[in-house]
Motif scaffolding. Structure first.
Motif, PDB file in Angstrom:
ATOM      1  N   MET A   4      -5.057   9.160  -6.397  1.00 36.62           N
ATOM      2  CA  MET A   4      -3.588   9.415  -5.882  1.00 36.62           C
ATOM      3  C   MET A   4      -2.428   8.810  -6.962  1.00 36.62           C
ATOM      4  N   GLY A   5      -2.809   8.979  -8.070  1.00 34.82           N
ATOM      5  CA  GLY A   5      -2.267   7.629  -8.946  1.00 34.82           C
ATOM      6  C   GLY A   5      -3.162   7.272 -10.564  1.00 34.82           C
ATOM      7  N   ILE A   6      -3.209   6.805 -11.413  1.00 36.54           N
ATOM      8  CA  ILE A   6      -3.582   6.435 -12.894  1.00 36.54           C
ATOM      9  C   ILE A   6      -3.855   5.604 -12.816  1.00 36.54           C
ATOM     10  N   PHE A   7      -5.180   5.142 -12.944  1.00 36.47           N
ATOM     11  CA  PHE A   7      -5.421   3.420 -13.385  1.00 36.47           C
ATOM     12  C   PHE A   7      -5.025   3.519 -14.478  1.00 36.47           C
ATOM     13  N   ASP A   8      -4.523   1.757 -14.349  1.00 34.06           N
ATOM     14  CA  ASP A   8      -3.890   1.606 -15.801  1.00 34.06           C
ATOM     15  C   ASP A   8      -3.963   0.573 -15.476  1.00 34.06           C
ATOM     16  N   GLN A  30     -17.857  15.914  -5.308  1.00 37.23           N
ATOM     17  CA  GLN A  30     -17.881  16.456  -7.191  1.00 37.23           C
ATOM     18  C   GLN A  30     -17.376  15.053  -7.597  1.00 37.23           C
ATOM     19  N   PRO A  31     -18.575  14.191  -7.770  1.00 34.31           N
ATOM     20  CA  PRO A  31     -18.283  12.814  -8.714  1.00 34.31           C
ATOM     21  C   PRO A  31     -17.512  13.016  -9.351  1.00 34.31           C
ATOM     22  N   GLY A  32     -18.002  14.629 -10.311  1.00 31.68           N
ATOM     23  CA  GLY A  32     -17.055  14.848 -11.320  1.00 31.68           C
ATOM     24  C   GLY A  32     -15.406  14.645 -12.177  1.00 31.68           C
ATOM     25  N   LEU A  33     -15.402  14.815 -10.795  1.00 30.68           N
ATOM     26  CA  LEU A  33     -13.428  14.883 -10.721  1.00 30.68           C
ATOM     27  C   LEU A  33     -12.683  13.815 -11.460  1.00 30.68           C
ATOM     28  N   ILE A  34     -14.249  12.645 -11.679  1.00 33.54           N
ATOM     29  CA  ILE A  34     -13.387  11.518 -11.713  1.00 33.54           C
ATOM     30  C   ILE A  34     -12.963  10.971 -13.504  1.00 33.54           C
ATOM     31  N   HIS A  35     -13.988  12.664 -13.970  1.00 34.82           N
ATOM     32  CA  HIS A  35     -13.652  13.038 -15.379  1.00 34.82           C
ATOM     33  C   HIS A  35     -11.877  13.102 -16.156  1.00 34.82           C
ATOM     34  N   THR A  36     -12.018  13.768 -14.366  1.00 32.43           N
ATOM     35  CA  THR A  36     -10.261  14.776 -15.198  1.00 32.43           C
ATOM     36  C   THR A  36      -8.914  13.893 -14.878  1.00 32.43           C
ATOM     37  N   ARG A  37      -9.188  12.745 -13.885  1.00 29.40           N
ATOM     38  CA  ARG A  37      -8.455  11.687 -13.428  1.00 29.40           C
ATOM     39  C   ARG A  37      -7.509  10.934 -15.218  1.00 29.40           C
ATOM     40  N   THR A  38      -6.495  11.129 -14.918  1.00 28.02           N
ATOM     41  CA  THR A  38      -5.593  10.043 -16.035  1.00 28.02           C
ATOM     42  C   THR A  38      -6.112   8.313 -15.913  1.00 28.02           C
ATOM     43  N   VAL A  39      -6.421   7.666 -17.342  1.00 29.39           N
ATOM     44  CA  VAL A  39      -7.137   6.392 -17.121  1.00 29.39           C
ATOM     45  C   VAL A  39      -6.110   5.350 -18.514  1.00 29.39           C
ATOM     46  N   TYR A  44      -6.400  -1.059  -5.607  1.00 25.86           N
ATOM     47  CA  TYR A  44      -5.622  -0.028  -5.766  1.00 25.86           C
ATOM     48  C   TYR A  44      -6.173  -0.004  -6.884  1.00 25.86           C
ATOM     49  N   GLU A  45      -6.496   0.536  -7.915  1.00 25.83           N
ATOM     50  CA  GLU A  45      -5.967   0.681  -9.612  1.00 25.83           C
ATOM     51  C   GLU A  45      -6.938   1.884  -8.559  1.00 25.83           C
ATOM     52  N   VAL A  46      -8.474   1.625  -8.496  1.00 26.25           N
ATOM     53  CA  VAL A  46      -9.937   2.141  -8.369  1.00 26.25           C
ATOM     54  C   VAL A  46      -9.694   2.666  -7.198  1.00 26.25           C
ATOM     55  N   THR A  47      -8.676   2.738  -6.275  1.00 26.87           N
ATOM     56  CA  THR A  47      -8.464   3.792  -4.765  1.00 26.87           C
ATOM     57  C   THR A  47      -7.911   4.387  -5.554  1.00 26.87           C
ATOM     58  N   GLN A  48      -6.700   4.543  -6.818  1.00 26.42           N
ATOM     59  CA  GLN A  48      -5.788   5.637  -7.587  1.00 26.42           C
ATOM     60  C   GLN A  48      -6.833   6.583  -7.791  1.00 26.42           C
ATOM     61  N   LEU A  49      -7.720   5.385  -8.964  1.00 24.25           N
ATOM     62  CA  LEU A  49      -8.656   6.175  -9.552  1.00 24.25           C
ATOM     63  C   LEU A  49     -10.062   7.356  -8.980  1.00 24.25           C
ATOM     64  N   VAL A  50      -9.647   6.792  -7.614  1.00 21.29           N
ATOM     65  CA  VAL A  50     -11.136   7.790  -7.195  1.00 21.29           C
ATOM     66  C   VAL A  50     -10.832   8.637  -6.064  1.00 21.29           C
ATOM     67  N   THR A  51      -9.329   8.706  -6.045  1.00 25.31           N
ATOM     68  CA  THR A  51      -8.944   9.618  -4.739  1.00 25.31           C
ATOM     69  C   THR A  51      -8.205  10.473  -5.636  1.00 25.31           C
ATOM     70  N   THR A  87       0.939  -1.314  -0.037  1.00 27.23           N
ATOM     71  CA  THR A  87       0.070   0.028  -0.078  1.00 27.23           C
ATOM     72  C   THR A  87       1.077   1.497   0.113  1.00 27.23           C
ATOM     73  N   LYS A  88       1.938   1.179   0.823  1.00 25.14           N
ATOM     74  CA  LYS A  88       2.833   1.921   0.570  1.00 25.14           C
ATOM     75  C   LYS A  88       3.594   2.633  -0.643  1.00 25.14           C
ATOM     76  N   LEU A  89       3.808   1.701  -1.031  1.00 20.95           N
ATOM     77  CA  LEU A  89       4.514   1.528  -2.586  1.00 20.95           C
ATOM     78  C   LEU A  89       3.137   2.224  -3.355  1.00 20.95           C
ATOM     79  N   ILE A  90       1.958   1.423  -3.527  1.00 19.35           N
ATOM     80  CA  ILE A  90       1.344   1.739  -5.168  1.00 19.35           C
ATOM     81  C   ILE A  90       0.728   2.923  -4.727  1.00 19.35           C
ATOM     82  N   LEU A  91       0.638   3.453  -3.130  1.00 17.42           N
ATOM     83  CA  LEU A  91      -1.026   4.775  -3.370  1.00 17.42           C
ATOM     84  C   LEU A  91       0.096   6.158  -2.784  1.00 17.42           C
ATOM     85  N   PHE A  92       0.810   5.394  -2.069  1.00 18.57           N
ATOM     86  CA  PHE A  92       1.841   6.981  -1.866  1.00 18.57           C
ATOM     87  C   PHE A  92       3.136   6.783  -2.061  1.00 18.57           C
ATOM     88  N   LYS A  93       3.202   5.861  -3.181  1.00 16.06           N
ATOM     89  CA  LYS A  93       4.594   6.150  -3.866  1.00 16.06           C
ATOM     90  C   LYS A  93       6.025   6.133  -3.104  1.00 16.06           C
TER      91      LYS A  93
END
Length: 185
Positions: free
Chosen positions: A135-139, A52-61, A126-133, A27-33
């Motif tokens: 804190m990273g890129i959903f890949d 602001q659920p619309g923020l999801i559209h600003t995420r890199t995926v 982890y990927e969904v957490t990164q997408l929603v928060t 978790t430290k590695l993936i979410l907190f880099k």
């Protein structure tokens, strides 16, 4: 027999403790880099998303399979070491999971399927957490590489158990001891 159960119980507690430490470090590695784990950051990011659920559209995926893998592979030919770390790191980070699952759940017939599904689900979490928060890129490539890492770990575990059987003589020493005690009765 009671001594055996106590030994097995201590063994399970030790494996469980090491597994929890592994999940923390993952978790430290993936979410907190690699930075200190701060659940408060996740909470703040999650609350911002809920407001602001619309923020999801600003995420890199990245939903295109092999897009990042091929990009990283091409970068390797240009001698960029960071890409090798990304490719190998996604695999290496999940190899222990492929060992922990059969050890903690018992190495049974469908352990490979369990490893595949649990590696995929943990990576997806982890990927969904990164997408929603944010804190990273959903890949999707990370999903594939992480799942591959779990399966490699399972193969390593299976090979080690096979080697153990060959070295011990086909049966565990405990089974052999029980069989010889029963034949003397």
């Amino acid at each position: 027999m009671k001594h055996n159960n106590q030994k097995k119980s201590k063994h399970n507690i030790l494996w469980t403790a090491v597994f929890i430490i592994y999940l923390y470090l993952l978790t430290k590695l993936i979410l907190f880099k690699g930075n200190p784990v701060d659940v408060g950051i996740v909470k703040v990011q999650l609350m911002a998303f809920l407001q602001q659920p619309g923020l999801i559209h600003t995420r890199t995926v990245n939903l295109t399979p092999f897009q990042e893998i091929s990009r990283d592979w091409n970068s390797l030919s240009l001698h960029r070491p960071g890409t090798a770390i990304h490719l190998a790191g996604n695999i290496l980070a999940f190899i222990p999971l492929g060992i922990f699952i059969p050890v903690l759940t018992g190495n049974k017939l469908f352990s490979g399927v369990k490893v595949f599904l649990l590696s995929l689900l943990l990576s997806l979490g982890y990927e969904v957490t990164q997408l929603v928060t944010g804190m990273g890129i959903f890949d999707v490539d990370d999903l594939m590489l992480n799942t591959l890492g779990g399966l490699i770990g399972y193969i390593v575990f299976t090979m080690a158990m096979g080697l153990k059987k060959v070295l011990v003589g086909g049966e565990s020493r405990e089974t052999t001891k029980l069989t010889s005690k029963e034949s003397h009765v």
